[in-house]
Scaffold this motif. Structure first.
Motif, PDB file in Angstrom:
ATOM      1  N   PHE A   1       0.813  -1.218   0.000  1.00  0.00           N
ATOM      2  CA  PHE A   1       0.000   0.000   0.000  1.00  0.00           C
ATOM      3  C   PHE A   1       0.846   1.268   0.000  1.00  0.00           C
ATOM      4  O   PHE A   1       0.519   2.236  -0.674  1.00  0.00           O
ATOM      5  N   CYS A   2       1.943   1.271   0.781  1.00  0.00           N
ATOM      6  CA  CYS A   2       2.683   2.524   0.947  1.00  0.00           C
ATOM      7  C   CYS A   2       4.202   2.350   0.917  1.00  0.00           C
ATOM      8  O   CYS A   2       4.942   3.254   1.328  1.00  0.00           O
TER       9      CYS A   2
ATOM     10  N   THR B   1      -0.310   9.360   7.883  1.00  0.00           N
ATOM     11  CA  THR B   1      -1.734   9.625   8.070  1.00  0.00           C
ATOM     12  C   THR B   1      -2.568   8.454   7.554  1.00  0.00           C
ATOM     13  O   THR B   1      -2.025   7.403   7.201  1.00  0.00           O
ATOM     14  N   GLY B   2      -3.895   8.628   7.526  1.00  0.00           N
ATOM     15  CA  GLY B   2      -4.789   7.596   7.020  1.00  0.00           C
ATOM     16  C   GLY B   2      -4.878   7.603   5.508  1.00  0.00           C
ATOM     17  O   GLY B   2      -4.211   8.392   4.831  1.00  0.00           O
TER      18      GLY B   2
ATOM     19  N   ILE C   1       2.940   9.209   3.734  1.00  0.00           N
ATOM     20  CA  ILE C   1       2.797   7.768   3.922  1.00  0.00           C
ATOM     21  C   ILE C   1       1.393   7.530   4.452  1.00  0.00           C
ATOM     22  O   ILE C   1       1.083   7.860   5.599  1.00  0.00           O
ATOM     23  N   LYS C   2       0.531   6.972   3.603  1.00  0.00           N
ATOM     24  CA  LYS C   2      -0.856   6.725   3.979  1.00  0.00           C
ATOM     25  C   LYS C   2      -1.029   5.292   4.475  1.00  0.00           C
ATOM     26  O   LYS C   2      -0.619   4.353   3.796  1.00  0.00           O
ATOM     27  N   MET C   3      -1.641   5.154   5.644  1.00  0.00           N
ATOM     28  CA  MET C   3      -1.940   3.839   6.164  1.00  0.00           C
ATOM     29  C   MET C   3      -3.233   3.317   5.527  1.00  0.00           C
ATOM     30  O   MET C   3      -4.147   4.094   5.256  1.00  0.00           O
ATOM     31  N   PRO C   4      -3.344   2.015   5.277  1.00  0.00           N
ATOM     32  CA  PRO C   4      -4.509   1.463   4.575  1.00  0.00           C
ATOM     33  C   PRO C   4      -5.731   1.310   5.464  1.00  0.00           C
ATOM     34  O   PRO C   4      -6.272   0.212   5.649  1.00  0.00           O
ATOM     35  N   SER C   5      -6.221   2.425   6.002  1.00  0.00           N
ATOM     36  CA  SER C   5      -7.412   2.394   6.849  1.00  0.00           C
ATOM     37  C   SER C   5      -7.920   3.805   7.055  1.00  0.00           C
ATOM     38  O   SER C   5      -7.173   4.781   6.887  1.00  0.00           O
TER      39      SER C   5
ATOM     40  N   ILE D   1      -5.108   2.889  11.899  1.00  0.00           N
ATOM     41  CA  ILE D   1      -4.041   3.742  11.380  1.00  0.00           C
ATOM     42  C   ILE D   1      -2.866   3.748  12.348  1.00  0.00           C
ATOM     43  O   ILE D   1      -1.701   3.617  11.955  1.00  0.00           O
ATOM     44  N   GLN D   2      -3.159   3.863  13.637  1.00  0.00           N
ATOM     45  CA  GLN D   2      -2.100   3.873  14.643  1.00  0.00           C
ATOM     46  C   GLN D   2      -1.366   2.534  14.703  1.00  0.00           C
ATOM     47  O   GLN D   2      -0.147   2.490  14.886  1.00  0.00           O
ATOM     48  N   GLU D   3      -2.100   1.437  14.544  1.00  0.00           N
ATOM     49  CA  GLU D   3      -1.459   0.115  14.547  1.00  0.00           C
ATOM     50  C   GLU D   3      -0.527  -0.048  13.349  1.00  0.00           C
ATOM     51  O   GLU D   3       0.566  -0.609  13.481  1.00  0.00           O
TER      52      GLU D   3
END
Length: 215
Positions: free
Chosen positions: A21-22, A168-169, A183-187, A193-195
């Motif tokens: 994803f990132c 971030t998300g 860097i976008k988290m996949p949620s 996002i924190q996990e």
């Protein structure tokens, strides 16, 4: 001891969904941070709530040994011994190499004074204005990507010539539009996002450590 490439390959193996994803942005962020350290610059971090804890955590991994022990150069230990005898030698042997980093979340007296006297949303921005030098990097954490005080900090980073990395998300946000690397988290869920954020900054710190301390 793993080198930078091996450290990233381990991250890919352990976090395939996240890497897919990132991963490209993670490497871009690493390159920005590595370039800053090569030039003798520093990193700054900021965020709110859980992201504030992550901002502090990142600094903890950079300022002391993370995966590696990072002993001081023998010449520095010898100099400490010459200056202060056995106590100097002991001091040198118990310190570790550092990559300069400042968490903007930690200045309690400054941030509360600024919030009370001036503008609470500008506390991080004031610190970036005071600490930031061209070539530094600001890592800005916000699960929503729209935290006002984090955005203000990034705006001042632009003024000062400081490079910016957002974590971030998955949604586009004000922060993602401003930063050099996002860097976008996949949620979209805050706790997820924190996990996801933890392994991302762990691999960033581990790769930087591998580059500068692997010998």
């Amino acid at each position: 001891m793993l080198n930078v490439k091996e450290t990233y390959e381990q991250f890919k193996t352990e976090n395939p969904e996240l890497e897919a994803f990132c991963g490209t942005e993670v490497m871009k962020a690493y390159e920005l941070c590595a370039e800053a350290y090569e030039k003798g610059c520093k990193l700054m971090t900021c965020g709110n709530g859980g992201s504030a804890a992550d901002a502090e955590h990142i600094v903890g991994e950079l300022m002391k040994g993370f995966v590696l022990q990072r002993p001081l150069p023998k010449a520095e230990i010898d100099t400490l011994e010459e200056l202060f005898g056995a106590e100097g030698k002991d001091l040198g042997e118990k310190l570790q190499g550092s990559m300069p980093a400042i968490a903007l979340t930690g200045g309690l007296s400054l941030t509360t004074a600024f919030a009370n006297d001036v503008a609470p949303e500008n506390g991080f921005a004031q610190q970036v204005y005071g600490y930031g030098l061209a070539g530094d990097v600001l890592i800005a954490l916000s699960t929503s990507g729209n935290s006002k005080n984090v955005i203000q900090a990034v705006r001042i980073a632009k003024l000062k010539g400081v490079k910016t990395v957002a974590i971030t998300g998955e949604k586009d946000s004000k922060l993602s539009a401003l930063c050099d690397v996002t860097i976008k988290m996949p949620s979209t869920k805050t706790y997820r996002i924190q996990e996801f954020t933890l392994p991302v900054y762990h691999v960033l710190c581990a790769m930087l450590e591998a580059k500068f301390f692997n010998e």
